[in-house]
Write a protein that holds these residues in place. Structure first.
Motif, PDB file in Angstrom:
ATOM      1  N   PRO A 164      53.910  41.705  57.896  1.00  0.00           N
ATOM      2  CA  PRO A 164      55.162  41.424  57.183  1.00  0.00           C
ATOM      3  C   PRO A 164      56.299  41.111  58.164  1.00  0.00           C
ATOM      4  O   PRO A 164      56.326  41.629  59.271  1.00  0.00           O
ATOM      5  CB  PRO A 164      55.461  42.734  56.443  1.00  0.00           C
ATOM      6  CG  PRO A 164      54.205  43.523  56.485  1.00  0.00           C
ATOM      7  CD  PRO A 164      53.469  43.101  57.696  1.00  0.00           C
ATOM      8  N   VAL A 165      57.218  40.265  57.730  1.00  0.00           N
ATOM      9  CA  VAL A 165      58.394  39.927  58.528  1.00  0.00           C
ATOM     10  C   VAL A 165      59.621  40.392  57.746  1.00  0.00           C
ATOM     11  O   VAL A 165      59.708  40.173  56.533  1.00  0.00           O
ATOM     12  CB  VAL A 165      58.464  38.402  58.780  1.00  0.00           C
ATOM     13  CG1 VAL A 165      59.687  38.052  59.628  1.00  0.00           C
ATOM     14  CG2 VAL A 165      57.181  37.904  59.440  1.00  0.00           C
ATOM     15  N   VAL A 166      60.559  41.051  58.443  1.00  0.00           N
ATOM     16  CA  VAL A 166      61.745  41.557  57.748  1.00  0.00           C
ATOM     17  C   VAL A 166      63.019  40.960  58.339  1.00  0.00           C
ATOM     18  O   VAL A 166      63.053  40.535  59.498  1.00  0.00           O
ATOM     19  CB  VAL A 166      61.837  43.110  57.811  1.00  0.00           C
ATOM     20  CG1 VAL A 166      60.763  43.742  56.956  1.00  0.00           C
ATOM     21  CG2 VAL A 166      61.735  43.605  59.243  1.00  0.00           C
ATOM     22  N   SER A 167      64.079  40.961  57.518  1.00  0.00           N
ATOM     23  CA  SER A 167      65.376  40.475  57.985  1.00  0.00           C
ATOM     24  C   SER A 167      66.065  41.580  58.784  1.00  0.00           C
ATOM     25  O   SER A 167      65.554  42.699  58.874  1.00  0.00           O
ATOM     26  CB  SER A 167      66.227  40.090  56.784  1.00  0.00           C
ATOM     27  OG  SER A 167      66.422  41.244  55.977  1.00  0.00           O
ATOM     28  N   LYS A 168      67.236  41.280  59.319  1.00  0.00           N
ATOM     29  CA  LYS A 168      67.987  42.264  60.129  1.00  0.00           C
ATOM     30  C   LYS A 168      68.223  43.569  59.371  1.00  0.00           C
ATOM     31  O   LYS A 168      68.178  44.655  59.938  1.00  0.00           O
ATOM     32  CB  LYS A 168      69.344  41.658  60.526  1.00  0.00           C
ATOM     33  CG  LYS A 168      69.276  40.820  61.801  1.00  0.00           C
ATOM     34  CD  LYS A 168      69.405  41.710  63.036  1.00  0.00           C
ATOM     35  CE  LYS A 168      69.088  40.965  64.310  1.00  0.00           C
ATOM     36  NZ  LYS A 168      67.646  40.663  64.474  1.00  0.00           N
ATOM     37  N   GLY A 181      59.211  37.627  54.584  1.00  0.00           N
ATOM     38  CA  GLY A 181      58.068  36.746  54.739  1.00  0.00           C
ATOM     39  C   GLY A 181      56.855  37.493  55.236  1.00  0.00           C
ATOM     40  O   GLY A 181      56.886  38.709  55.445  1.00  0.00           O
ATOM     41  N   ILE A 182      55.762  36.733  55.400  1.00  0.00           N
ATOM     42  CA  ILE A 182      54.557  37.328  55.973  1.00  0.00           C
ATOM     43  C   ILE A 182      53.934  36.279  56.881  1.00  0.00           C
ATOM     44  O   ILE A 182      53.976  35.078  56.591  1.00  0.00           O
ATOM     45  CB  ILE A 182      53.594  37.796  54.854  1.00  0.00           C
ATOM     46  CG1 ILE A 182      52.495  38.673  55.441  1.00  0.00           C
ATOM     47  CG2 ILE A 182      52.988  36.614  54.110  1.00  0.00           C
ATOM     48  CD1 ILE A 182      51.821  39.569  54.410  1.00  0.00           C
ATOM     49  N   THR A 183      53.424  36.735  58.010  1.00  0.00           N
ATOM     50  CA  THR A 183      52.824  35.777  58.941  1.00  0.00           C
ATOM     51  C   THR A 183      51.404  36.217  59.253  1.00  0.00           C
ATOM     52  O   THR A 183      51.048  37.371  59.022  1.00  0.00           O
ATOM     53  CB  THR A 183      53.678  35.665  60.218  1.00  0.00           C
ATOM     54  OG1 THR A 183      53.168  34.620  61.033  1.00  0.00           O
ATOM     55  CG2 THR A 183      53.661  36.950  61.020  1.00  0.00           C
ATOM     56  N   SER A 184      50.598  35.283  59.747  1.00  0.00           N
ATOM     57  CA  SER A 184      49.213  35.632  60.050  1.00  0.00           C
ATOM     58  C   SER A 184      48.863  35.167  61.454  1.00  0.00           C
ATOM     59  O   SER A 184      49.616  34.411  62.072  1.00  0.00           O
ATOM     60  CB  SER A 184      48.270  34.968  59.046  1.00  0.00           C
ATOM     61  OG  SER A 184      48.211  33.587  59.317  1.00  0.00           O
TER      62      SER A 184
END
Lengths: 151, 428
Positions: A123-127, A133-136
Motif C-alpha cells: 500500500p502507498v499512503v499520503s503524507k 494507492g497500491i504498488t507491486s
C-alpha cells in the motif's frame, strides 16, 4: 521517480470487521493479491494478502519439515478446507501489520522493502497517512527498467 | 553451620521452584543458582571454587556431549525422516499399526540417543504423515513422547538420569541391559497397550487417504546417504564398545567422545553447523546443578537428609526401594528429573556409607526418575517439545488431555516397575 508515478490509484480496501470469507471473495472477484485493511479515516491499520488466507489451507507440517519435495502427494490435505466458523471470523483476527510507503518514496527503496518483507504488493499512503494507492513488484520493476532506454 | 545449611537449601529449593514456575529458562536459573551457591560458600567458608569444580561430574558431561555431536552430524542427513517414512509405508496406512511402529522406532532410537533429539526429529514427520493420511496427529505425538521416556530408561545412554546414576554408581552399559532393560520392556509394553486402549477412539477412525502415504519414497528423504551410513557405522561401533567398556576399564564418556572424534574426522562436517545443533544449554544446566548440589552437600544439608532417612530404615529395604520409586516419580513429574537425580545421588551414597545396601536403590532411582517424567507435560523435556510443537498446529495438546493419557501411563509403568522390582529384588 517515486512510487506515486507507478502505483495503481484505484485501490480495493476492506474494513477490519469484514469477514475472512468476504475478503477471499473480493480477492477472487478482483483477481488481486493484497487487500489493505483501513479504518474509518481511510488509514491502513493492517493488510490481508493471498498468503494470509492460503495459510488457512496449508497443512501444519509445511512449517516443520524443511523440504517437502519428497512428499509427492499431499493426500488428505488437498481436499481439506478451513472450517466455516474460521471463514466467518473477522479479518482483524488474521491480518498482518501494514507495511507501506509514502507516495514520495523512491523506487529502489520501495522495491528493497518489498524484497525484505517478502511482499508482492504494498500500500502507498499520503503524507497524512491516508491510503492513496497500491504498488507491486511488477509496477516498480517496469518503471525502473523503463529508464534503461535512456542510458 | 546451620545458617549455611538453611541458606544453601533456600538457594537450591528456590531454584527448583523457579524451574517449576517456568518463568525463566531453567539453565538461566541454574547458572544463577550455581553462582549464588559458590559466592555464599566463599562468604560463609563452607564451599570453594575448587570444590565447585570437583562437584561437576565430567564423565556425565562427556558422555552427553559425545552423543550430542554424533546426533548433530546424523540430523541433517534425513535419517530420522527416513525411518518415520519407512514406518508409515510398513503400516500400509492402518492407524493402529502406524501407532505401534512409530512407537517402536521412537523407543529404539531413544534407547541409544537423547530422547529429546529423537522426539524433535520424529515429531515433525509424524505430523506430516498424519496430515496426508487425514488422521489426528495427537495420539502419535503423545505416544512418541511417553514411549521414548519409558524406553530410554532401559540403557545407560538412553536417559540423562541414567547417565548420572551409571556414573555415580559405577554401573556399566551391560548392568543396565541386565537389571533395567527387562523391567523397562515389560513396563513399556504395558504403556503401549494402555495408550492403544486410551486412544482407541482416535485410532479406529478410518484414514481418508492411504494412497498418498504409500507414495512416499523413503529413499528420497535421505539428503546425504553417505554421511548417514558413516555416522551409523560409528554409532554402531560406539554401541559395541559400550558393551565392553567395563571389561576394558574405559569410561562411557571416553567411548562417546572417541566415537564423535572418529565421526568428525571421517565426515569432516561444517563444525559451526554441528555445534549449532548441540544443546549447550542442557550441558550448562547439568554443570550448574552439580555445582549447586555440591554446595548443598558441603553445607551439610545432605547429611541431615541422610540422617532423617536412616531413622525409618528399620522398615524393610524392599519397601524403602519401592517407596523411593514412587517418591522420585512424583518429584520428577512436577520438577525436572535431572536436578532430582543430581540431588539424590549424594543422599544414596550417604545411605551406603551408613551401611545400607544401595545397589537396589540406584535402580529404584532410575525407574522413578525415568517413568515419573510421563506424568505431566513439564515432567520431561520430550513432553514439553511435543506439546510446544502441537501448539503450533490446529490441534494443540492440552494439559487436560495429558492428565488423561500421560498420568495413567506414569502410574501404570511405575506400578509394573514396582511389582517387578519387588519380585527380582534378591537379584539386585
Amino acid at each position: 521517480m517515486n512510487v506515486s508515478s507507478c502505483m495503481k490509484q484505484n485501490v480495493v480496501s476492506i474494513k477490519p470487521d469484514t469477514t475472512i470469507r468476504e475478503a477471499g471473495a473480493i480477492i477472487v472477484k478482483k483477481h488481486i493479491g493484497l487487500l489493505p485493511v483501513v479504518d474509518k479515516d481511510n488509514k491502513p491499520i493492517g493488510m490481508v494478502g493471498l498468503r494470509d488466507l492460503l495459510k488457512l489451507e496449508l497443512p501444519d507440517f509445511v512449517n516443520f519439515v524443511e523440504d517437502v519435495d519428497f512428499v509427492h502427494d499431499f493426500g488428505a490435505v488437498e481436499v481439506s478446507h478451513p472450517l466455516a466458523t474460521t471463514l466467518n471470523r473477522k479479518v482483524k483476527s488474521l491480518m498482518s501489520p501494514a507495511i507501506m510507503v509514502d507516495e514520495d518514496c523512491g523506487l529502489l527503496r520501495a522495491y528493497a522493502l518489498m524484497l525484505q518483507q517478502n511482499l508482492h504488493d504494498m500500500p502507498v499512503v499520503s503524507k497524512d497517512g491516508k491510503l492513496v494507492g497500491i504498488t507491486s513488484r511488477v509496477d516498480i520493476g517496469v518503471a525502473v527498467l523503463s529508464t534503461w532506454g535512456k542510458i | 553451620m546451620i545458617l549455611a545449611a538453611v541458606l544453601s537449601s533456600i538457594i537450591f529449593f528456590g531454584s527448583l521452584i523457579l524451574i517449576f514456575s517456568e518463568k525463566l529458562h531453567r539453565s538461566i536459573i541454574a547458572i544463577a543458582g550455581g553462582a549464588t551457591m559458590v559466592i555464599l560458600g566463599r562468604i560463609m567458608h563452607f564451599y570453594s571454587e575448587e570444590a565447585a569444580l570437583e562437584a561437576i561430574d565430567f564423565n556425565t558431561l562427556g558422555l552427553l556431549l559425545g552423543m550430542m555431536m554424533l546426533v548433530a552430524m546424523l540430523e541433517p542427513t534425513g535419517f530420522f525422516q527416513y525411518l518415520a517414512v519407512l514406518a508409515a509405508r510398513a503400516s500400509k496406512g492402518k492407524p493402529e499399526r502406524l501407532f505401534v511402529l512409530l512407537g517402536i522406532i521412537t523407543t529404539i532410537l531413544s534407547m541409544f540417543l537423547d530422547n529429546v533429539t529423537t522426539v524433535v526429529l520424529i515429531a515433525p514427520v509424524t505430523i506430516l504423515i498424519s496430515e496426508i493420511l487425514g488422521v489426528s496427529a495427537l495420539p502419535y505425538l503423545v505416544a512418541e513422547a511417553l514411549l521414548s521416556n519409558t524406553g530410554g530408561v532401559a540403557t545407560l545412554v538412553g536417559d540423562p538420569p541414567n547417565v548420572l546414576i551409571g556414573s555415580a554408581a559405577g554401573f556399566s552399559f551391560n548392568d543396565f541391559l541386565i537389571y533395567s532393560m527387562p523391567i523397562v520392556l515389560v513396563s513399556w509394553a504395558g504403556a503401549l497397550f494402555l495408550l492403544r486402549y486410551l486412544f482407541k477412539k482416535e485410532l479406529s477412525k478410518r484414514p481418508r487417504n492411504v494412497k498418498a502415504v504409500m507414495r512416499l519414497n523413503p529413499a528420497e528423504t535421505l539428503n546425504d546417504p553417505l554421511v548417514a551410513r558413516r555416522i551409523l557405522i560409528v554409532l554402531g561401533g560406539a554401541i559395541l564398545f559400550f558393551f565392553v567398556h567395563h571389561a576394558l576399564h574405559i569410561s562411557p564418556s571416553l567411548v562417546a567422545l572417541s566415537a564423535a572424534a572418529v565421526a568428525l574426522v571421517w565426515v569432516r562436517p561444517n563444525l559451526d553447523e554441528v555445534f549449532k545443533h548441540i544443546e549447550w544449554s542442557v550441558l550448562i544446566f547439568f554443570a550448574s546443578l552439580f555445582v549447586m548440589v555440591g554446595g548443598l552437600e558441603a553445607a551439610g544439608v545432605l547429611d541431615a537428609v541422610i540422617g532423617l532417612l536412616e531413622q525409618p530404615s528399620h522398615i524393610s529395604p524392599l519397601l524403602f526401594g519401592v517407596g523411593l520409586i514412587w517418591i522420585v516419580a512424583v518429584l520428577s513429574a512436577v520438577v525436572d528429573n535431572v536436578p532430582i537425580t543430581i540431588a539424590l545421588i549424594p543422599v544414596v551414597h550417604g545411605l551406603g556409607d551408613a551401611g545400607m545396601d544401595i545397589t537396589p536403590l540406584w535402580w529404584a532411582l532410575a525407574f522413578g526418575a525415568g517413568f515419573g517424567g510421563s506424568g505431566t507435560i513439564i515432567g520431561s523435556t520430550a513432553n514439553i517439545i511435543v506439546v510446544t510443537l502441537s501448539e503450533k498446529t490446529r490441534t494443540p495438546i492440552t494439559s487436560k488431555l495429558w492428565n488423561k493419557r500421560g498420568l495413567p501411563v506414569m502410574i501404570v509403568t511405575c506400578a509394573i516397575a514396582s511389582i517387578l522390582y519387588a519380585l527380582v529384588y534378591p537379584l539386585f
